[in-house]
Design a protein around this motif. Structure first.
Motif, short mmCIF file in Angstrom:
data_model
loop_
_atom_site.label_atom_id
_atom_site.label_comp_id
_atom_site.label_asym_id
_atom_site.label_seq_id
_atom_site.Cartn_x
_atom_site.Cartn_y
_atom_site.Cartn_z
N TYR A 1 0.91 -1.03 -0.07
CA TYR A 1 -0.12 0.07 0.01
C TYR A 1 0.93 1.30 0.12
O TYR A 1 0.62 2.28 -0.77
CB TYR A 1 -0.91 -0.17 1.31
CG TYR A 1 -1.54 1.46 1.47
CD1 TYR A 1 -2.90 1.50 0.76
CD2 TYR A 1 -1.35 2.19 2.49
CE1 TYR A 1 -3.48 2.94 1.03
CE2 TYR A 1 -1.83 3.40 2.70
CZ TYR A 1 -3.01 3.87 1.88
OH TYR A 1 -3.55 4.90 2.06
N ARG B 1 2.57 1.80 -3.16
CA ARG B 1 1.52 2.41 -4.21
C ARG B 1 1.63 4.04 -4.13
O ARG B 1 1.65 4.76 -5.05
CB ARG B 1 0.33 1.78 -4.31
CG ARG B 1 0.52 0.29 -5.13
CD ARG B 1 -0.66 -0.25 -5.16
NE ARG B 1 -1.64 -0.22 -3.89
CZ ARG B 1 -1.94 -1.10 -3.05
NH1 ARG B 1 -1.04 -2.30 -3.09
NH2 ARG B 1 -2.70 -0.94 -2.20
N LYS B 2 1.37 4.28 -2.79
CA LYS B 2 1.20 5.61 -2.48
C LYS B 2 2.34 6.62 -2.83
O LYS B 2 2.14 7.74 -3.13
CB LYS B 2 0.93 5.69 -1.05
CG LYS B 2 -0.53 5.24 -0.38
CD LYS B 2 -1.70 6.02 -0.22
CE LYS B 2 -1.44 7.28 0.61
NZ LYS B 2 -2.54 8.18 0.73
N ALA C 1 4.55 5.73 -5.04
CA ALA C 1 4.59 6.13 -6.75
C ALA C 1 3.92 6.89 -7.13
O ALA C 1 3.91 7.89 -7.95
CB ALA C 1 4.14 4.72 -7.16
#
Length: 115
Positions: free
Chosen positions: A91, A94-95, A97
């Motif tokens: 998670y 992804r955040k 990125a």
């Protein structure tokens, strides 16, 4: 952290936290996960006062340097480690990125407006 290291700062292997929010377990663990670094919480709750004492001890000649005084006068109470793998780590990856993409986009927008 990456920007600091790219600017020539030494590798950052951990972060020391203090103040009121360091007493909040969710806040601390979330930051450890987001930074992907261990967070150290000192044994002493009064970091500002202790910092002043470290400087005073150095100025008064009790220690040869601020680093020496800090090593002698401070200690880590506990360490909160980031989630290395699994859903939480994925998670935050992804955040991060998304954050990098937004930063890149913002630079492009500034260039567009400057022209």
């Amino acid at each position: 952290v990456e920007a600091m290291q790219a600017a020539g700062h030494p590798t950052i292997g951990c972060v020391f936290v203090c103040g009121g929010l360091s007493k909040n377990p969710l806040y601390v663990s979330s930051h450890a996960d987001a930074l992907r670094l261990p967070l150290h919480i000192p044994t002493n709750d009064e970091a500002v006062l202790l910092g002043a004492a470290v400087l005073a001890a150095t100025a008064g000649g009790a220690h040869a340097s601020v680093s020496e005084a800090a090593a002698a006068m401070t200690s880590v109470g506990r360490t909160v480690r980031p989630a290395e793998e699994g859903e939480v780590a994925a998670y935050h990856a992804r955040k991060y990125a998304v954050f990098l993409k937004m930063t890149e986009d913002q630079r492009e927008y500034r260039e567009m407006m400057a022209s």
